[in-house]
Design a protein around this motif. Structure first.
Motif, mmCIF file in Angstrom:
data_model
loop_
_atom_site.group_PDB
_atom_site.id
_atom_site.type_symbol
_atom_site.label_atom_id
_atom_site.label_comp_id
_atom_site.label_asym_id
_atom_site.label_seq_id
_atom_site.Cartn_x
_atom_site.Cartn_y
_atom_site.Cartn_z
ATOM 1 N N PHE A 1 0.828 -1.205 0.000
ATOM 2 C CA PHE A 1 0.000 0.000 0.000
ATOM 3 C C PHE A 1 0.866 1.261 0.000
ATOM 4 C CE2 PHE A 1 -2.536 3.263 2.233
ATOM 5 C CZ PHE A 1 -3.589 3.350 1.332
ATOM 6 N N ALA A 2 1.971 1.236 0.714
ATOM 7 C CA ALA A 2 2.874 2.395 0.728
ATOM 8 C C ALA A 2 3.440 2.635 -0.666
ATOM 9 C CB ALA A 2 3.996 2.174 1.735
ATOM 10 N N ILE A 3 3.810 1.569 -1.363
ATOM 11 C CA ILE A 3 4.303 1.710 -2.735
ATOM 12 C C ILE A 3 3.200 2.259 -3.630
ATOM 13 C CG2 ILE A 3 5.121 0.418 -4.755
ATOM 14 C CD1 ILE A 3 6.566 -1.443 -2.739
ATOM 15 N N PHE A 4 1.967 1.774 -3.434
ATOM 16 C CA PHE A 4 0.835 2.270 -4.213
ATOM 17 C C PHE A 4 0.608 3.764 -3.978
ATOM 18 C CE2 PHE A 4 -3.677 3.386 -4.214
ATOM 19 C CZ PHE A 4 -3.997 3.152 -5.534
ATOM 20 N N ILE A 5 0.623 4.195 -2.720
ATOM 21 C CA ILE A 5 0.394 5.605 -2.395
ATOM 22 C C ILE A 5 1.524 6.474 -2.944
ATOM 23 C CG2 ILE A 5 0.339 7.247 -0.472
ATOM 24 C CD1 ILE A 5 -2.323 5.925 -0.991
ATOM 25 N N LEU A 6 2.756 6.018 -2.807
ATOM 26 C CA LEU A 6 3.874 6.790 -3.349
ATOM 27 C C LEU A 6 3.760 6.919 -4.870
ATOM 28 C CD1 LEU A 6 6.793 5.457 -1.154
ATOM 29 C CD2 LEU A 6 5.778 7.749 -1.106
ATOM 30 N N ASN A 7 3.333 5.845 -5.526
ATOM 31 C CA ASN A 7 3.116 5.918 -6.967
ATOM 32 C C ASN A 7 1.969 6.874 -7.281
ATOM 33 O OD1 ASN A 7 3.527 5.008 -9.755
ATOM 34 N ND2 ASN A 7 1.475 4.179 -9.503
ATOM 35 N N TYR A 8 0.941 6.891 -6.465
ATOM 36 C CA TYR A 8 -0.194 7.802 -6.659
ATOM 37 C C TYR A 8 0.258 9.259 -6.516
ATOM 38 C CZ TYR A 8 -4.713 10.041 -5.906
ATOM 39 O OH TYR A 8 -5.801 10.866 -5.995
ATOM 40 N N ILE A 9 1.120 9.508 -5.553
ATOM 41 C CA ILE A 9 1.583 10.874 -5.306
ATOM 42 C C ILE A 9 2.577 11.323 -6.372
ATOM 43 C CG2 ILE A 9 2.918 12.320 -3.713
ATOM 44 C CD1 ILE A 9 1.683 10.613 -1.427
ATOM 45 N N TYR A 10 3.576 10.501 -6.662
ATOM 46 C CA TYR A 10 4.666 10.908 -7.545
ATOM 47 C C TYR A 10 4.471 10.502 -9.009
ATOM 48 C CZ TYR A 10 7.022 12.045 -3.227
ATOM 49 O OH TYR A 10 7.343 12.583 -2.014
ATOM 50 N N GLY A 11 3.518 9.636 -9.298
ATOM 51 C CA GLY A 11 3.219 9.270 -10.679
ATOM 52 C C GLY A 11 4.321 8.528 -11.391
ATOM 53 N N TRP A 12 4.954 7.585 -10.732
ATOM 54 C CA TRP A 12 6.033 6.815 -11.346
ATOM 55 C C TRP A 12 5.511 5.996 -12.526
ATOM 56 C CZ3 TRP A 12 7.184 4.965 -5.824
ATOM 57 C CH2 TRP A 12 7.939 5.930 -5.150
ATOM 58 N N VAL A 13 4.385 5.316 -12.331
ATOM 59 C CA VAL A 13 3.768 4.515 -13.387
ATOM 60 C C VAL A 13 2.361 5.059 -13.597
ATOM 61 C CG1 VAL A 13 3.040 2.211 -14.101
ATOM 62 C CG2 VAL A 13 5.095 2.481 -12.703
ATOM 63 N N THR A 14 2.060 5.484 -14.807
ATOM 64 C CA THR A 14 0.744 6.029 -15.116
ATOM 65 C C THR A 14 0.019 5.114 -16.087
ATOM 66 O OG1 THR A 14 1.573 7.333 -16.973
ATOM 67 C CG2 THR A 14 1.600 8.389 -14.799
ATOM 68 N N THR A 15 -1.258 5.388 -16.301
ATOM 69 C CA THR A 15 -2.031 4.576 -17.240
ATOM 70 C C THR A 15 -1.532 4.762 -18.664
ATOM 71 O OG1 THR A 15 -3.690 6.337 -17.356
ATOM 72 C CG2 THR A 15 -4.103 4.527 -15.818
ATOM 73 N N ASP A 16 -0.994 5.930 -18.989
ATOM 74 C CA ASP A 16 -0.443 6.150 -20.330
ATOM 75 C C ASP A 16 0.769 5.252 -20.582
ATOM 76 O OD1 ASP A 16 -2.337 8.055 -20.841
ATOM 77 O OD2 ASP A 16 -1.074 9.719 -20.138
ATOM 78 N N MET A 17 1.542 4.982 -19.554
ATOM 79 C CA MET A 17 2.713 4.111 -19.688
ATOM 80 C C MET A 17 2.304 2.653 -19.917
ATOM 81 S SD MET A 17 5.177 5.419 -16.699
ATOM 82 C CE MET A 17 5.670 7.113 -16.527
ATOM 83 N N LEU A 18 1.115 2.292 -19.474
ATOM 84 C CA LEU A 18 0.653 0.906 -19.577
ATOM 85 C C LEU A 18 -0.160 0.649 -20.837
ATOM 86 C CD1 LEU A 18 -0.412 0.319 -15.877
ATOM 87 C CD2 LEU A 18 1.717 -0.342 -16.976
ATOM 88 N N ASP A 19 -0.390 1.675 -21.643
ATOM 89 C CA ASP A 19 -1.155 1.521 -22.882
ATOM 90 C C ASP A 19 -0.215 1.062 -23.996
ATOM 91 O OD1 ASP A 19 -3.091 1.560 -24.785
ATOM 92 O OD2 ASP A 19 -3.136 3.745 -24.998
ATOM 93 N N TRP A 20 -0.151 -0.256 -24.211
ATOM 94 C CA TRP A 20 0.766 -0.813 -25.199
ATOM 95 C C TRP A 20 0.159 -0.878 -26.594
ATOM 96 C CZ3 TRP A 20 0.788 -4.257 -20.634
ATOM 97 C CH2 TRP A 20 1.819 -3.931 -19.765
ATOM 98 N N VAL A 21 -1.146 -0.706 -26.691
ATOM 99 C CA VAL A 21 -1.818 -0.835 -27.992
ATOM 100 C C VAL A 21 -1.548 0.390 -28.857
ATOM 101 C CG1 VAL A 21 -4.048 -1.098 -29.124
ATOM 102 C CG2 VAL A 21 -3.583 -2.302 -26.996
ATOM 103 N N ASN A 22 -1.598 1.565 -28.268
ATOM 104 C CA ASN A 22 -1.402 2.802 -29.048
ATOM 105 C C ASN A 22 0.010 3.251 -28.957
ATOM 106 O OD1 ASN A 22 -4.055 2.838 -29.886
ATOM 107 N ND2 ASN A 22 -4.720 3.844 -28.033
#
Length: 86
Positions: A65-86
């Protein structure tokens, strides 16, 4: 993020962590040197300590959960990074 959302997400992390933590440290009756009860499966755990499992689960869930919150705050991995189709 509202605290109610964060709490709900933490509870989800905790429940998912149970399935990750549950198999670790389990000993069968044969491994523990105990006799099987008639009708007991050989793979059944000899004893189950709920509080030990709950502590381990809480530690794993809190770290995830701490890793999740830190990612939420700092935006290390975003949904745009996970869009492999486009």
């Amino acid at each position: 993020m509202r605290w109610q959302s964060a709490l709900a997400i933490y509870i989800l992390f905790w429940v998912f962590s149970v399935f990750f933590v549950l198999p670790f440290g389990v000993r069968t009756a044969r491994e523990a040197g105990k006799e099987l009860v008639p009708g007991q499966a050989e793979s059944a755990p000899a004893e189950f300590d709920f509080w030990r499992m709950a502590r381990r689960t809480t530690i794993v869930a809190t770290i995830a959960f701490a890793i999740f919150i830190l990612n939420y705050i700092y935006g290390w991995v975003t949904t745009d990074m996970l869009d492999w189709v486009n």
